[in-house]
Design an enzyme around this catalytic site. Structure first.
Site, PDB file in Angstrom:
ATOM      1  CG  HIS A 136      12.331  10.102  37.652  1.00  0.00           C
ATOM      2  ND1 HIS A 136      11.585  10.782  36.723  1.00  0.00           N
ATOM      3  CD2 HIS A 136      12.338  10.880  38.768  1.00  0.00           C
ATOM      4  CE1 HIS A 136      11.148  11.916  37.250  1.00  0.00           C
ATOM      5  NE2 HIS A 136      11.600  12.004  38.488  1.00  0.00           N
ATOM      6  CG  ASP A 174      10.997   8.472  34.396  1.00  0.00           C
ATOM      7  OD1 ASP A 174      10.143   8.249  35.263  1.00  0.00           O
ATOM      8  OD2 ASP A 174      11.476   9.605  34.208  1.00  0.00           O
ATOM      9  CB  SER A 213      11.137  15.374  38.434  1.00  0.00           C
ATOM     10  OG  SER A 213      10.208  14.441  38.914  1.00  0.00           O
TER      11      SER A 213
END
Length: 322
Positions: A288, A258, A164
């Site tokens: 995610h 995501d 991320s």
């Protein structure tokens, strides 16, 4: 007729999300940053696999350009051997997350890839806004390259990775390493943030109900860089890098459901167009943060194994598929 995005989720993933909703906890973006960090830390291990004991676990303090010292943790499956090393940068929107919240993942990569992993507690927003995290990550990578041998590490075999926001930082480090002539064997990117704005179809398609929601992304971005035009800086949005020719080969693991999946694919395409070797995996039916849900989500364990295999090949280790 357009398919309902919820129908893309695996039954197990849908069950996890349903349990999250039933728990009724306030969304992180509704909390002050300190409370959001505490809430994230409290829940970080709930769905994760058990913490793997390793032969070497060493806490360090790394210097930065402005005199701060950053906590970091070195983990390795062997105490003596001069192992290659991965610098790992945790996710959390530059605002939450820590070495502790990603300790299980880092240990698993170290074990399965047969390498050392150095996990960094870079400084978080809003106390430390953009580009502090980027500077901290690059300072740590340079320190590791220069000082890792003193820790018994083989810094001729060096990689950088993250998930991320940490994937953003890893991608930025790979470009900076190219510019500095610092050779990297691999950039390992789990669903990296690559764009300045939420304008891809996946941001609309998965805006709500898929763990990372558009309101949370807005909140994270506002913490780290409230000046919207300044987000176009390539260090915030690697898709805006002028060129990525000659950066390290990439392994990129994305979640199908995501908001960030499209920009991850676009970054893979950008790298490939520049002649960079890219191994792209899209894990179907998951969201995610799935790589930290290995107790419940089999795709997480598959992603651990896939990433570790890529690391073992790039770092020339024998790996360990156990």
């Amino acid at each position: 007729m357009q398919k309902n995005p919820q129908d893309l989720l695996t039954p197990t993933m849908r069950g996890v999300i349903d349990r999250m909703h039933r728990a009724g906890r306030p969304p992180l973006h509704s909390l002050p940053p300190e409370q959001a960090r505490a809430a994230y830390a409290l829940g970080a291990g709930v769905l994760d696999i058990p913490l793997r004991p390793l032969a070497r676990v060493q806490d360090l303090a790394l210097p930065t350009r402005d005199g701060a010292r950053l906590p970091a943790r070195l983990v390795a499956p062997a105490a003596e051997a001069p192992l290659p090393v991965l610098l790992y940068l945790h996710g959390g929107g530059f605002t939450i997350g820590s070495v502790a919240t990603h300790d299980t993942l880092c240990r698993e990569l170290a074990h399965q890839a047969g390498c050392a992993v150095l996990s960094l507690d870079y400084r978080l927003a809003p106390e430390h806004r953009f580009p502090t995290a980027q500077n901290d990550a690059w300072d740590a990578l340079q320190w590791l390259a220069g000082q890792g041998a003193a820790l018994g590490l083989d810094t001729t075999r060096l990689a950088v990775g993250g998930d991320s926001a940490g994937g953003t930082l890893a991608a930025v480090c790979a470009i900076a390493a190219r510019d500095a002539g610092l050779p990297l064997a691999l950039q390992l990117l789990f669903y990296p943030g690559c764009a300045a704005f939420q304008d891809t179809p996946s941001h609309q398609r998965f805006a709500k109900g898929f763990v990372l929601e558009s309101a949370s992304i807005d909140w994270f971005f506002d913490q780290v860089q409230p000046d919207r035009p300044a987000r176009a800086d390539w260090r915030f949005a690697p898709l805006n890098a002028p060129d990525v020719d000659g950066v390290a080969p990439a392994w990129i693991g994305l979640a199908e459901c995501d908001p960030l999946v499209d920009e991850g694919v676009l970054y893979a395409d950008k790298l490939r167009a520049a002649g960079v070797a890219v191994d792209l995996e899209i894990y179907r039916g998951v969201v995610h943060e799935f790589i930290k849900m290995g107790r419940a989500i089999p795709q997480a364990r598959a992603a651990h194994a896939d990433a570790a295999r890529a690391l073992a090949i790039a770092l020339q280790t024998s790996g360990d598929s156990a």
